[in-house]
Design a protein around this motif. Structure first.
Motif, PDB file in Angstrom:
ATOM      1  N   VAL A   1      -7.946   9.219 -17.077  1.00 55.64           N
ATOM      2  CA  VAL A   1      -8.185   8.566 -15.868  1.00 55.64           C
ATOM      3  C   VAL A   1      -7.100   8.723 -14.862  1.00 55.64           C
ATOM      4  O   VAL A   1      -7.075   8.990 -13.635  1.00 55.64           O
TER       5      VAL A   1
ATOM      6  N   LEU B   1      -8.344   4.278 -26.217  1.00 58.50           N
ATOM      7  CA  LEU B   1      -7.788   3.976 -25.026  1.00 58.50           C
ATOM      8  C   LEU B   1      -6.885   4.779 -24.188  1.00 58.50           C
ATOM      9  O   LEU B   1      -6.634   5.048 -23.013  1.00 58.50           O
TER      10      LEU B   1
ATOM     11  N   PHE C   1      -8.089  -6.279 -15.707  1.00 51.60           N
ATOM     12  CA  PHE C   1      -8.836  -5.018 -16.217  1.00 51.60           C
ATOM     13  C   PHE C   1     -10.275  -4.976 -15.406  1.00 51.60           C
ATOM     14  O   PHE C   1     -10.783  -3.949 -15.085  1.00 51.60           O
ATOM     15  N   VAL C   2     -10.729  -6.324 -14.945  1.00 51.80           N
ATOM     16  CA  VAL C   2     -12.030  -5.934 -14.157  1.00 51.80           C
ATOM     17  C   VAL C   2     -11.682  -5.407 -13.007  1.00 51.80           C
ATOM     18  O   VAL C   2     -12.281  -4.644 -12.531  1.00 51.80           O
TER      19      VAL C   2
ATOM     20  N   ALA D   1      -5.602 -11.424 -18.534  1.00 49.81           N
ATOM     21  CA  ALA D   1      -5.953 -10.154 -18.922  1.00 49.81           C
ATOM     22  C   ALA D   1      -7.108  -9.557 -18.482  1.00 49.81           C
ATOM     23  O   ALA D   1      -7.438  -8.431 -18.045  1.00 49.81           O
ATOM     24  N   GLY D   2      -8.278 -10.506 -18.628  1.00 55.82           N
ATOM     25  CA  GLY D   2      -9.601 -10.158 -18.408  1.00 55.82           C
ATOM     26  C   GLY D   2      -9.689  -9.756 -16.752  1.00 55.82           C
ATOM     27  O   GLY D   2     -10.251  -8.571 -16.606  1.00 55.82           O
ATOM     28  N   ILE D   3      -9.278 -10.697 -16.087  1.00 50.87           N
ATOM     29  CA  ILE D   3      -9.316 -10.182 -14.454  1.00 50.87           C
ATOM     30  C   ILE D   3      -8.625  -8.992 -13.997  1.00 50.87           C
ATOM     31  O   ILE D   3      -9.228  -8.252 -13.470  1.00 50.87           O
TER      32      ILE D   3
ATOM     33  N   GLY E   1     -10.817  -1.666 -13.512  1.00 52.06           N
ATOM     34  CA  GLY E   1     -12.081  -0.807 -13.581  1.00 52.06           C
ATOM     35  C   GLY E   1     -12.959  -0.825 -12.283  1.00 52.06           C
ATOM     36  O   GLY E   1     -13.199   0.268 -12.084  1.00 52.06           O
ATOM     37  N   ALA E   2     -12.868  -1.949 -11.637  1.00 53.27           N
ATOM     38  CA  ALA E   2     -13.602  -1.653 -10.099  1.00 53.27           C
ATOM     39  C   ALA E   2     -12.742  -0.829  -9.357  1.00 53.27           C
ATOM     40  O   ALA E   2     -13.708  -0.095  -8.877  1.00 53.27           O
TER      41      ALA E   2
ATOM     42  N   ILE F   1     -11.123   1.987 -10.244  1.00 57.26           N
ATOM     43  CA  ILE F   1     -11.422   3.230 -10.851  1.00 57.26           C
ATOM     44  C   ILE F   1     -12.946   3.606 -10.488  1.00 57.26           C
ATOM     45  O   ILE F   1     -13.151   4.747  -9.998  1.00 57.26           O
ATOM     46  N   VAL F   2     -13.980   2.762 -10.623  1.00 53.82           N
ATOM     47  CA  VAL F   2     -15.144   3.148 -10.006  1.00 53.82           C
ATOM     48  C   VAL F   2     -15.400   3.421  -8.616  1.00 53.82           C
ATOM     49  O   VAL F   2     -15.977   4.469  -8.414  1.00 53.82           O
TER      50      VAL F   2
ATOM     51  N   VAL G   1      -7.979   7.965 -23.354  1.00 53.90           N
ATOM     52  CA  VAL G   1      -8.777   7.888 -21.965  1.00 53.90           C
ATOM     53  C   VAL G   1      -8.043   7.626 -20.699  1.00 53.90           C
ATOM     54  O   VAL G   1      -8.185   8.035 -19.636  1.00 53.90           O
TER      55      VAL G   1
ATOM     56  N   ILE H   1     -13.014   4.668  -6.829  1.00 52.82           N
ATOM     57  CA  ILE H   1     -12.501   5.891  -6.381  1.00 52.82           C
ATOM     58  C   ILE H   1     -13.380   7.041  -6.940  1.00 52.82           C
ATOM     59  O   ILE H   1     -13.655   7.973  -6.029  1.00 52.82           O
ATOM     60  N   ALA H   2     -13.879   6.778  -8.146  1.00 54.57           N
ATOM     61  CA  ALA H   2     -14.806   8.101  -8.721  1.00 54.57           C
ATOM     62  C   ALA H   2     -16.023   8.140  -7.711  1.00 54.57           C
ATOM     63  O   ALA H   2     -16.620   9.146  -7.577  1.00 54.57           O
TER      64      ALA H   2
END
Lengths: 288, 333
Positions: free
Chosen positions: B248, B241, B288-289, B284-286, B292-293, B295-296, B244, B298-299
């Protein structure tokens, strides 16, 4: 006695390896066909595993129910990922692909954590029949089923790619999308199909793994590394390569766990991988 | 134009220097500033090989971990201040970069990335089996600072300035490389290694040099991490991680751009830290959700990173757009 024990270890390795082969073949297909590395692949496996868990807790269904459901669900997820994300980042720099699929991985991993909680879930041991002993070797029902289905589905996927017209069209797109388009093949349709197949294979593998392995939101990270190693070892894009490499890694892993110690099994697997990359970077079955 | 650019530079320098003083009332914000700079150091170090040379390493945690462990080993086994382990870690990292790089830099594209992942995992597993390195539990630095050289402070302010100095040095070096012969060669290799080779650039040598330099600074970041956190274990030192995240951050801001990794760190580190502290372990779950969103997205929409926004939008006054027949193009339409 020792021979039986050694045979036992090899058989367990082969059964495990067949499952490795199945969940790596999806990654290999995508990688070879589109030159896209799906860093969310482990999360696809993880969601396949949760499908099995949910199917069991909600309606008491075993693998015969969860495997088809996982194939459909994760296959759909693959198609969605293709149309919403991958299609757009494919032509971008390699970094954008890593960024995009890794973002997807985080999204799915922590989405699962949010929905299912951090606790490890396990399916009951006797869900897939009891273990039996044959020729002095102990076979566990869940692992035999997983190994057999893994082997059969991987072979079917290989035959689909190499022996059917759809397979030829998919390979044509991976060779040269523009030329394929001129021949009347729609590249996007073929690529979406590849994601559907890869997702379905991965979902099946996940549902099978769940019958003998703990399920947790972060399990995908561990499994993804195995898949990467398998794919690189077998050769990018080669499903047959993934099969051979998966079986090889399964056997190497269980042999080294048995002979050297469980802690070192990963060390040996990674070391084998680095050596193969060194001497044969295209993998065992890949072409340059 | 020149003056507004100068003003902006001055403003950035003033803000960077004054930040911990302005936030001295709030240790959380001070700590956040230090964490952003630390992340920016490792991501900028990654940027040398990953961004400029275009060799996407996904195993840079190896060097980070070596740096952190070198520092803690200097304390635990040699009773030295941890920071004295930093040069040893850097030398060791450069050596590892040569051993890993010579065979793997020949591999192109994804193969190199895969090889670095495998090496990273190999080292992580090995470190967790070594009693000398504290096994899976890891090792701790000095519990109480003995001298100032232990670099063990309660406040984050000293770390902030140390990290700022290191980052400035690293960015200065990167800036110099960018303009040197080596930077020119690296760009050529990144565009087309075959073309660069055919023009007589010894691609392998320059890629290796970039990898070695990158390894040394990532290792230094690891040593600095240990000084601040006083503790290291295999997962936080060598975990995938971590590798990565370096990729990122750099890619998010703009890989192969001087300030790309810093911009990425400025966005991702606060996002991670603040939501962690606001939502605690439960949420913590929310976090990183959302992470992640973002990052997606922006990519998906900015595949070359955030800094590409600046390039795409023509600056009024900088670009004359000579060949444009439409006089109304300057209007917002």
């Amino acid at each position: 006695m020792t021979t039986t024990l050694l045979l036992q270890v090899v058989v367990s390795g082969l059964l495990l390896g067949a499952v490795y082969a199945l969940f790596s073949s999806g990654l290999s297909l995508i990688w070879g066909m589109m030159n896209v590395v799906n860093f969310a692949h482990g999360e696809f496996v993880m969601l396949g595993m949760y499908t099995a868990v949910v199917v069991w807790t909600a309606m008491g269904g075993g693998p015969w129910a969860s495997v088809p459901i996982a194939a459909i669900l994760i296959g759909t997820l693959g198609v969605l990922a293709y149309f919403l994300l991958v299609r757009h980042i494919m032509r971008g720099p390699m970094l954008a692909q890593i960024l995009g699929t890794f973002g997807l991985a985080l999204f799915l991993r922590y989405g699962a954590l949010w929905v299912f909680g951090a606790n490890f879930k396990t399916l009951p041991d006797d869900l897939v029949g009891h273990s039996f002993i044959l020729g002095g070797i102990r076979f566990e029902g869940s692992r035999v089923l997983a190994g057999a289905v893994g082997f059969i589905v991987t072979v079917l996927l290989h035959l689909l790619l190499t022996r059917t017209s759809v397979g030829s069209r998919m390979l044509a797109v991976s060779e040269d999308a523009t030329a394929a388009q001129l021949m009347g093949i729609r590249p996007q349709r073929m690529q979406a199909l590849a994601w559907a197949l890869a997702g379905a294979a991965t979902g099946i593998a996940g549902a099978l793994v769940a019958t003998f392995f703990y399920t947790s939101p972060t399990v995908g990270e561990t499994l993804a590394i195995v898949a990467f190693v398998t794919v690189a070892l077998g050769g990018f894009g080669s499903v047959l390569g993934a099969l051979v490499a998966g079986l090889l890694i399964g056997v190497v892993e269980s042999l080294s766990a048995f002979l050297i110690g469980p802690v070192y099994k990963d060390v040996i697997v990674y070391a084998v991988f680095v050596l193969v990359l060194w001497f044969r970077p295209q993998g065992l079955m890949g072409t340059t | 134009m020149m003056t507004s650019r100068r003003l902006l530079q001055l403003a950035v320098i003033v803000v960077a220097l004054a930040y911990p003083i302005v936030t001295s009332g709030s240790p959380v914000w001070q700590r956040l500033g230090a964490l952003v700079l630390l992340a920016a150091i490792s991501a900028s170090a990654w940027n040398i090989v990953g961004g400029y040379a275009g060799q996407v390493s996904v195993g840079h945690a190896v060097f980070f971990g070596i740096g952190a462990y070198a520092a803690v080993v200097a304390f635990v086994h040699l009773d030295l201040p941890p920071i004295l382990g930093a040069p040893i870690g850097m030398l060791l990292s450069v050596a590892v970069a040569v051993v890993v790089g010579v065979p793997t830099l020949r591999l192109s594209g994804h193969y190199f990335s895969m090889a670095t992942i495998a090496v990273g995992e190999l080292v992580r597993v090995l470190s967790s089996t070594s009693d000398w390195l504290g096994g899976a539990q890891g090792l701790g630095g000095p519990a109480m600072p003995r001298t100032v050289f232990d670099l063990s402070f309660v406040s984050a302010m000293p770390y902030y300035y140390i990290f700022l100095a290191v980052l400035t040095g690293l960015l200065g070096l990167t800036w110099w490389i960018e303009r040197s012969r080596m930077g020119f060669y690296l760009r050529a290799i990144k565009d087309s290694e075959r073309a660069a080779r055919s023009l007589g650039v010894s691609a392998g040598r320059y890629k290796l040099h970039a990898y070695m330099l990158s390894a040394a600074f990532t290792s230094l970041a690891g040593s600095l991490y240990l000084c601040m956190f006083g503790f290291i274990d295999p997962e936080s030192g060598f975990g995938i991680l971590l590798s990565v995240k370096m990729v990122v951050m750099a890619a998010l801001g703009g890989a192969g751009q001087l300030f790309g990794p810093l911009i990425g760190a400025l966005i991702l580190v606060p996002l991670e830290e603040l939501s962690n502290s606001l939502l605690g372990g439960q949420g913590a779950g929310i976090t990183f959700v959302v992470y992640g969103a973002i990052i997606v997205i922006i990519a998906r929409f900015l595949p070359s990173g955030l800094l590409s926004l600046l390039e795409r939008r023509p600056h009024p006054g900088t670009k004359a757009a000579p060949a444009n027949p439409n006089p109304a193009s300057g209007h917002a339409d």
